[in-house]
Design a protein around this motif. Structure first.
Motif, mmCIF file in Angstrom:
data_model
loop_
_atom_site.group_PDB
_atom_site.id
_atom_site.type_symbol
_atom_site.label_atom_id
_atom_site.label_comp_id
_atom_site.label_asym_id
_atom_site.label_seq_id
_atom_site.Cartn_x
_atom_site.Cartn_y
_atom_site.Cartn_z
ATOM 1 N N UNK A 213 43.765 -8.852 -45.769
ATOM 2 C CA UNK A 213 42.570 -8.021 -45.625
ATOM 3 C C UNK A 213 41.271 -8.786 -45.392
ATOM 4 N N UNK A 214 41.206 -10.073 -45.750
ATOM 5 C CA UNK A 214 39.923 -10.775 -45.745
ATOM 6 C C UNK A 214 39.677 -11.526 -44.436
ATOM 7 N N UNK A 215 38.450 -11.418 -43.943
ATOM 8 C CA UNK A 215 38.060 -12.050 -42.688
ATOM 9 C C UNK A 215 37.902 -13.558 -42.878
ATOM 10 N N UNK A 216 38.374 -14.308 -41.906
ATOM 11 C CA UNK A 216 38.169 -15.757 -41.913
ATOM 12 C C UNK A 216 36.705 -16.075 -41.625
ATOM 13 N N UNK A 217 36.352 -17.337 -41.796
ATOM 14 C CA UNK A 217 34.967 -17.698 -41.487
ATOM 15 C C UNK A 217 34.668 -17.510 -40.008
#
Length: 257
Positions: A213-217
């Motif tokens: 679910x979490x966006x990369x940098x």
């Protein structure tokens, strides 16, 4: 006095930011952050509530400063894993803390700069999609949050980054479509709200996530620039944006049916 635009960044973990700050853009000398202790500092590759992780803010701010010539100050108050009810309905009342911090920040910033715009960026929705929040409830609460921010903070506009989606059960994708539709409907019904980006919906396909679910940098950098470009476009025309859909949710839902 020098001109500055102030942005309140709120929402759940992708608003908090879980990126790698070593892969973040480096904020230029015109980018600032207001801290809870009352200080205004030069922005770094992390923000106060990001717990050492990277966010959208540096890429957004560098682009905004280039587009407008104005200085930029972020005020950050995001909450990991939060659902919309946690902001304005249940005992958490996260919005109260955001409003308090924002208003104190505006008071302090206005002593040193001419504040031109006061905007809010909302990055949230994945948790509500995963756990199946009622879409009417979501829509009305998002409008309520925007109205409180207008009434209590006199914001100019609140921009919504449409939710990304949580990998896993096929129902997550169906629910994501519904939450995204609720976000768009809220923006259509409330003149304080405006869709700011639809970019995150493609992040799994583009490998711009670090987990389910979490966006990369890299994804955060891209989203920051996209939001900046779109908000600048809104500011130029003063009309709600017509942003092209980036993903066919119907097609995805059929794939996992």
């Amino acid at each position: 006095m020098e001109k500055i635009d102030v942005f309140l960044l709120i929402g759940q973990s992708n608003a908090r930011g879980v990126g790698n700050p070593k892969e973040s853009e480096i904020p230029n000398e015109n980018c600032f952050e207001y801290l809870k202790n009352g200080e205004i500092i030069n922005m770094t590759t992390t923000l106060e509530s990001s717990e050492g992780d990277g966010t959208i803010a540096p890429a957004f701010s560098n682009r905004w400063n280039k587009l407008t010539g104005n200085k930029v100050c972020f005020i950050h108050e995001a909450k990991d894993g939060s659902r919309i009810k946690n902001w304005n309905h249940d005992a958490n009342q996260f919005l109260n803390d955001a409003i308090d911090k924002f208003n104190k920040g505006i008071e302090k910033i206005s002593k040193n700069y001419e504040i031109v715009n006061k905007y809010v960026i909302w990055i949230q929705g994945e948790s509500d999609a995963k756990y199946g929040s009622d879409i009417i409830y979501y829509k009305e609460n998002l409008k309520s949050i925007a109205n409180r921010l207008k009434y209590e903070c006199n914001i100019d506009k609140m921009f919504v980054s449409l939710t990304g989606y949580w990998l896993g059960h096929k129902d997550y994708l169906i629910r994501t479509r519904r939450i995204a539709a609720a976000q768009e409907a809220a923006c259509n019904e409330c003149d304080i709200l405006c869709v700011g980006s639809k970019r995150a919906m493609t992040y799994h396909e583009e490998k711009l996530v670090i987990d389910d679910v979490h966006y990369s940098q890299e994804g955060l950098n891209i989203l920051g620039k996209d939001l900046s470009n779109n908000i600048f476009k809104y500011q130029s025309i003063k009309e709600d944006l017509q942003i092209e859909d980036t993903i066919n949710l119907e097609k995805i839902n059929n794939k996992y049916s």
